[in-house]
Structures are given as structure tokens and as C-alpha cells.
Design an enzyme around this catalytic site. Structure first.
Site, mmCIF file in Angstrom:
data_model
loop_
_atom_site.group_PDB
_atom_site.id
_atom_site.type_symbol
_atom_site.label_atom_id
_atom_site.label_comp_id
_atom_site.label_asym_id
_atom_site.label_seq_id
_atom_site.Cartn_x
_atom_site.Cartn_y
_atom_site.Cartn_z
ATOM 1 N N HIS A 1 -6.285 -6.530 -1.441
ATOM 2 C CA HIS A 1 -5.182 -5.587 -1.244
ATOM 3 C C HIS A 1 -4.019 -6.205 -0.471
ATOM 4 O O HIS A 1 -2.861 -5.937 -0.771
ATOM 5 C CB HIS A 1 -5.726 -4.369 -0.489
ATOM 6 C CG HIS A 1 -4.794 -3.221 -0.369
ATOM 7 N ND1 HIS A 1 -4.374 -2.471 -1.443
ATOM 8 C CD2 HIS A 1 -4.188 -2.672 0.722
ATOM 9 C CE1 HIS A 1 -3.568 -1.507 -1.027
ATOM 10 N NE2 HIS A 1 -3.434 -1.611 0.283
ATOM 11 N N ASP B 1 -8.462 -6.154 -5.710
ATOM 12 C CA ASP B 1 -8.203 -4.904 -4.988
ATOM 13 C C ASP B 1 -8.733 -3.718 -5.774
ATOM 14 O O ASP B 1 -8.382 -3.526 -6.938
ATOM 15 C CB ASP B 1 -6.697 -4.752 -4.769
ATOM 16 C CG ASP B 1 -6.333 -3.481 -4.013
ATOM 17 O OD1 ASP B 1 -7.235 -2.854 -3.426
ATOM 18 O OD2 ASP B 1 -5.137 -3.124 -4.008
ATOM 19 N N SER C 1 0.826 -1.199 0.000
ATOM 20 C CA SER C 1 0.000 0.000 0.000
ATOM 21 C C SER C 1 0.869 1.262 0.000
ATOM 22 O O SER C 1 1.694 1.447 -0.884
ATOM 23 C CB SER C 1 -0.947 -0.059 1.200
ATOM 24 O OG SER C 1 -2.062 0.752 1.016
#
Length: 604
Positions: free
Chosen positions: A506, A425, A212
Site C-alpha cells: 500500500h 496491496d 490512501s
């Protein structure tokens, strides 16, 4: 005309979750709807595993030692570990400190002089999320009763430390002074030298991994380590970044939103009118042309600078509009894993996906006093998964995207960088990552020169064969099932590997732990390719299929098939006709490999 006619339905659902929706902070986004204030089976492994003699116990580490049988709610021995605070400089009495939890390799005969650092994103989100729910030695997943041993723990392969950084994140404490990634990296290197000295790790190879917003953290820290030119403390040897923040926000979100919706249209069941509206925006905003031009191999040239500043508000807001509508038709929709549906599962960290949910009687695990005492954390400190305060002065990271300089520097210097992305994601979209790669220069060339089509293979193993698992009647095994086979696409050029992971959101080590385990083996040099059919190093005798039976990679194609003209014979041809309302848009998500075609056509 702006999208107004059909907002009443979506506003209700948006309002219902406004106070509970998980922050998008992991990737640096701001939520616009809310104000910012060793055997053939796991049973055998568990029965025969050894707890090695302490490897890093010395007079400097005693105060950090954690009792492996004294971690609250963990009813098994997690082995040797160390946790606590270390300052970010060598100044006497420096009160700016980062918090860490270090797990040496749990494999008794592992003598490799290497260590891996894991970072979560934010900015300001704790790496203990990764420790507890992704790749740590014990795992407490959403909706489950208690922690279980994690056979996919990364410290089964190497020494791993999870660090809460920068200052202001998790248990870490002090004055927030960082204005950009350069400051974050400088402060981290100060901490890292103290850590390496404390545990006598001088001369160890250093690997960095994260996800991320760590797409900014990791390359900047890795680049600073390389620039330090000091292999005693900073022998930077490779990096993994998952679903990373890389560059232009519009490119990584709005520009690829509609193709993503089309590929996952059975999960985002929008009506014809709304579908026609977002497809119209995709065309009029220029996103369709942008994808057709730049998601090609090799790329035609650099993408326009500051693309986010060249599109209007309605175009920039396309991602948010789709999110709101998705929450209307599925109130439990999770941008971190778009296959999620109701009911909400409770989470000991407080956020099972997009919506915060901690039922009556539930507690945030790392904010419990008994947990804090067990790991030497400040009991007066309130732990949050993502910091409610700023971790950059003024709340803004002033640094350039990592793709401009530091990421290419790390690739060129180590020849060992992996960028992974889960196909489920939506907080950051797979083709947004690929567009960012195609706008990055490394090894003297711009982007990948050939489209990623090779198979990503995860070895078969004891937790992938249902009859073995059920015959064991082992509840721990049932809590650790993980996939095997061709699980996506992998491609390597000039020291950079891109890998997509099917059925992962994710957080790849959480949703696809066996895939993450294989990535780490590749990073560490235990296997020569992500298409290799060599078994896991932890189950070296487990049988695998012949390499020539794998075919191409699976999941969405990684380019616009019609525009690039370099599709493979195994791909379903994309159409170039404009769809009717509600129909699929010709895009890079339409063409899929023949391996996945049968299951995909079920949803057409």
C-alpha cells in the site's frame, strides 16, 4: 447458502487478532470485526554530502527551527528543518491549528522555486508515518534497530513539507468542524497561506502527493487551490496519489477481490472448498461480468451509479471473508502488503501492518516527550498514528468521490497527475483503482483509451548492485537497498499517468522507495516518461540499459484479456473456461507479460 460451514477455523484466527488488528482507517474502511470506539555509492554520498546553509531562516521562522543533530535516536545531522503549529485561518488567536514538519531541499545547488506537500490518509492518519517510514530524510522501518539516513528522501529533489491534517490528526488541534472534503480543503488553504507567508514561499510552484484516503484529500485540496486563482500562494502544478480511495467501495474491493486472490494464490493458500465458494460468489454477485465489461479499453460507457447499494450483504462482504480466511492460514497476514508472513516485526509507530504490535519496552516514537520537545509539539498531547476520535463531524465524510469532479479538474488544469498502485496491496486493490479510472471523464473522454502495457523503468543505481553494496561493508547501505529495472507498468493519456509497482504494498515509497523517487522526478519534470532509461538525477553518470531492451511492463495485466481482445503478443493468454475448485479464475490478473512469466510459472 451463506458461508457458514467453514467459519469455525477462521473465527479463531480473527478472534486472536481482534484487539490487535491495525485499523483500516487509512482508507476510510471500518474494521467490521472490531467495534469503532551525489556519488556512485551511498557510502560516498554520506561521506561527501553537504549540509547547506539555511535557506529559510528569518525572523518569522526562528521559533520553528529544529536542531538537525538533536532529534532523539537519530545519530546524524538531518539538516535544516522547521516544525510547529500554524492556524487554519488569518483570524487573530485562532486555536484551530495544523502541525507541520518542513524539510527544505538538501541538495545545495537546488534553487528550484517549488514545494511539495505530503499527506497520509485515514481520515485522521498522520503524515508523519510517511515522514518516518516512507520518504523523509531519516527512516525507521519495521523491525530495525534505529533510524538510518534515507537516500530516497524526497527532499533530495525538492522542498517537502509533511502536514498533519485535518484538525484532530496527529499533533494538530482544535475543534473538529469539517463535514466534508470542501471544509477540509478550505481549512487547509487557510493554513497553507500562513505557511507560505511564514517561509516567504510566495510564487513557488506547489505539488501535492499522498496515499490512501488522501485520494480524497489531495484532489479536493488541489482543486481548491486551482479555484483560488492565486498563484502567489496556490500555484498548483501537479499531483501524485498512491493506492487511493477514489470511488465506489465495492468496485475498489469486493468486485476485484477474487481475481486478486487468484493472481496471488501462492500467498493465499486457500483450500478447494473455500476457493470454490469465493469463485461462486464472484460469479453469482455479477463481479466477473462487471470486470469483463468495464475493465476494457476504451470503456463501453459509465459504470452503474451507487454500485455498492445494488449488491447484497454477502457480496459486499466478500473482501472481509477473504481477509478472515487469509488470517486463518497466515496469522500475520497484512492487507497492506500481502507477502508478509510471521514473525511480527515491531514498529515504532505501533502498527507493523494489519496487526498492532509494540513489545514490552517499546515506545511510540512521536508520543515520546523528548521527541515532542525536539519538534516543538505540545508535550501534553497524546500522538496517535491514526486518530481514535472523529475528524469529521458525526464521523462521516459527506463529500462526493474525487473522481466525479475534482480529480478531472486537477488533471485537465495541470496535465500532470500520477496515480500509482502497489500490486501487493489488498486494502485497496489495483484493478479497483483501474475500474475507477475507467469510470472517470477527463480531457473530454471517459477512461483510458488504450490498455496500460508500457514498462515502468527504475534506473540502476548504487543501491541496486549487490556486489557494490557488500564490498562496501556499509551497514547503512544494506539498510537502504532498493530495486531497479522494469518494476511494473506505466501509461499516460491526456495528462494522467497510471503506474503499477511490482512487489510493493500500500505504501509505495516505503516498500519501493526507488520507484517513488522516480515518480517524483517525473512529477517535477526531471524526466519525460516513466519508461525513460535516463539515470536518476542524483546519479547522472550511472550506466543504464538501452531503451529497446525493456519490453513491456511487468506484473498483472490491467484488463480482461479475453473480454477486451486487445492483449499484447507478450502476454500469456487467459483462458475463458470456468476453473475447478482451487484452480485459477480467468481474470485480468491471469495474463502477465513475458518478462515476468518465468517467475510466475514457478507458482502455478
Amino acid at each position: 447458502m451463506r458461508w457458514q460451514t467453514f467459519t469455525s477455523g477462521l473465527l479463531l484466527s480473527a478472534a486472536a487478532v481482534a484487539e490487535a488488528r491495525r485499523s483500516f482507517q487509512h482508507v476510510g474502511k471500518k474494521d467490521k470485526s472490531t467495534p469503532r470506539d551525489e556519488g556512485s555509492s551511498l557510502a560516498h554520498y554520506l561521506a561527501t554530502r553537504q549540509v547547506p546553509a539555511p535557506k529559510f531562516a528569518n525572523e518569522n521562522t526562528t521559533k520553528f527551527s529544529v536542531n538537525g543533530t538533536g532529534i532523539p535516536d537519530v545519530d546524524f545531522d538531518v539538516g535544516e528543518s522547521y516544525a510547529g503549529y500554524l492556524p487554519i485561518s488569518d483570524k487573530a488567536n485562532d486555536t484551530n491549528e495544523l502541525f507541520f514538519w518542513f524539510f527544505p531541499s538538501s541538495t545545495p545547488n537546488n534553487t528550484e522555486k517549488e514545494i511539495l506537500l505530503w499527506l497520509n490518509g485515514g481520515p485522521g492518519c498522520s503524515s508523519f508515518e510517511g515522514l518516518l517510514q516512507e520518504n523523509g530524510p531519516f527512516s525507521w522501518q519495521y523491525g530495525t534497530l534505529k533510524p538510518v539516513p534515507n537516500p530516497w528522501a524526497w527532499n533530495r529533489l525538492t522542498n517537502v513539507v509533511w502536514v498533519e491534517q485535518p484538525v484532530g490528526t496527529g499533533f494538530s488541534r482544535g475543534e473538529v468542524t469539517a463535514r466534508g472534503e470542501e471544509d477540509v480543503a478550505a481549512q487547509f488553504l487557510g493554513f497553507w497561506k500562513n505557511f507560505m507567508t511564514t517561509f516567504a514561499l510566495e510564487g513557488y510552484k506547489v505539488y501535492i502527493a499522498g496515499e490512501s484516503y488522501a485520494g480524497a484529500y489531495c484532489p479536493y485540496i488541489a482543486s481548491a487551490m486551482l479555484d483560488a486563482n492565486d498563484t502567489a500562494y496556490y500555484d498548483m502544478s501537479g499531483m501524485i496519489i498512491y493506492d487511493p480511495v477514489l470511488g465506489d467501495d465495492v468496485v475498489q474491493s469486493a468486485a476485484t477481490t477474487v481475481p486478486f486472490v487468484d493472481y496471488h494464490r501462492n500467498l493465499m493458500t486457500f483450500n478447494d472448498t473455500f476457493s470454490a465458494y469465493i469463485h461462486g460468489l464472484h460469479d453469482t454477485c455479477g463481479f466477473a461480468d462487471y470486470n469483463a465489461k468495464y475493465l476494457t479499453y476504451p470503456p463501453p460507457g459509465p459504470q452503474p451509479p451507487d454500485y455498492a447499494g445494488s449488491v447484497g450483504d454477502e457480496c459486499e462482504g466478500l473482501w472481509e471473508v477473504v481477509l478472515n480466511e487469509a488470517l486463518s492460514v497466515n496469522p500475520c497476514f497484512d492487507v497492506y502488503q500481502v507477502a508478509t508472513t510471521c514473525p511480527l516485526l515491531w514498529d515504532v509507530l505501533g502498527f507493523p501492518g494489519s496487526i498492532g504490535y509494540l513489545p514490552a519496552g517499546g515506545e511510540v516514537y512521536f508520543d515520546r516527550e523528548d521527541v515532542k520537545r525536539a519538534i516543538h509539539a505540545d508535550v501534553a498531547h497524546t500522538w496517535e498514528e491514526c486518530a481514535s476520535g472523529d475528524v469529521f463531524v458525526g464521523g462521516r465524510d459527506t463529500s462526493d468521490p474525487s473522481t466525479w469532479r475534482v480529480l478531472p479538474h486537477v488533471i485537465d488544469s495541470t496535465q500532470n497527475v500520477i496515480i500509482g498502485h502497489g500490486t501487493l496491496d489488498m486494502i485497496l486493490l489495483p484493478n479497483g483503482t483501474l475500474l475507477s479510472i475507467q469510470n472517470t471523464t477527463w480531457g473530454g473522454q471517459l477512461g483510458f483509451q488504450s490498455p496500460p502495457v508500457e514498462p515502468f523503468f527504475v534506473p540502476f543505481h548504487s543501491l541496486s548492485t549487490a556486489d557494490e553494496i557488500f564490498s562496501e561493508s556499509d551497514e547503512t547501505a544494506l539498510g537502504s537497498i532498493a530495486a531497479a529495472g522494469v518494476l511494473g507498468t506505466a501509461h499516460t493519456e491526456r495528462g494522467l499517468t497510471y503506474v503499477s509497482v511490482d512487489l510493493s504494498g500500500h505504501m509505495i515509497p516505503q516498500y519501493a522507495p526507488s520507484a517513488g523517487f522516480r515518480h517524483l522526478e517525473f512529477l517535477l519534470g526531471r524526466v519525460d516518461s516513466l519508461s525513460s532509461v535516463a539515470p536518476f538525477s542524483t546519479e547522472p553518470d550511472y550506466p543504464q540499459p538501452p531503451a529497446d531492451t525493456l519490453g513491456n511492463g511487468t506484473g498483472p495485466a490491467t484488463f480482461d484479456n479475453a473480454a477486451s481482445g486487445n492483449g499484447t503478443t507478450d502476454s500469456v493468454a487467459a483462458t475463458t473456461d470456468k476453473p475447478s475448485a482451487g484452480a485459477t479464475l480467468a481474470s485480468s490478473y491471469v495474463a502477465i507479460s513475458a518478462v515476468a512469466a518465468a517467475s510466475m510459472l514457478m507458482n502455478l
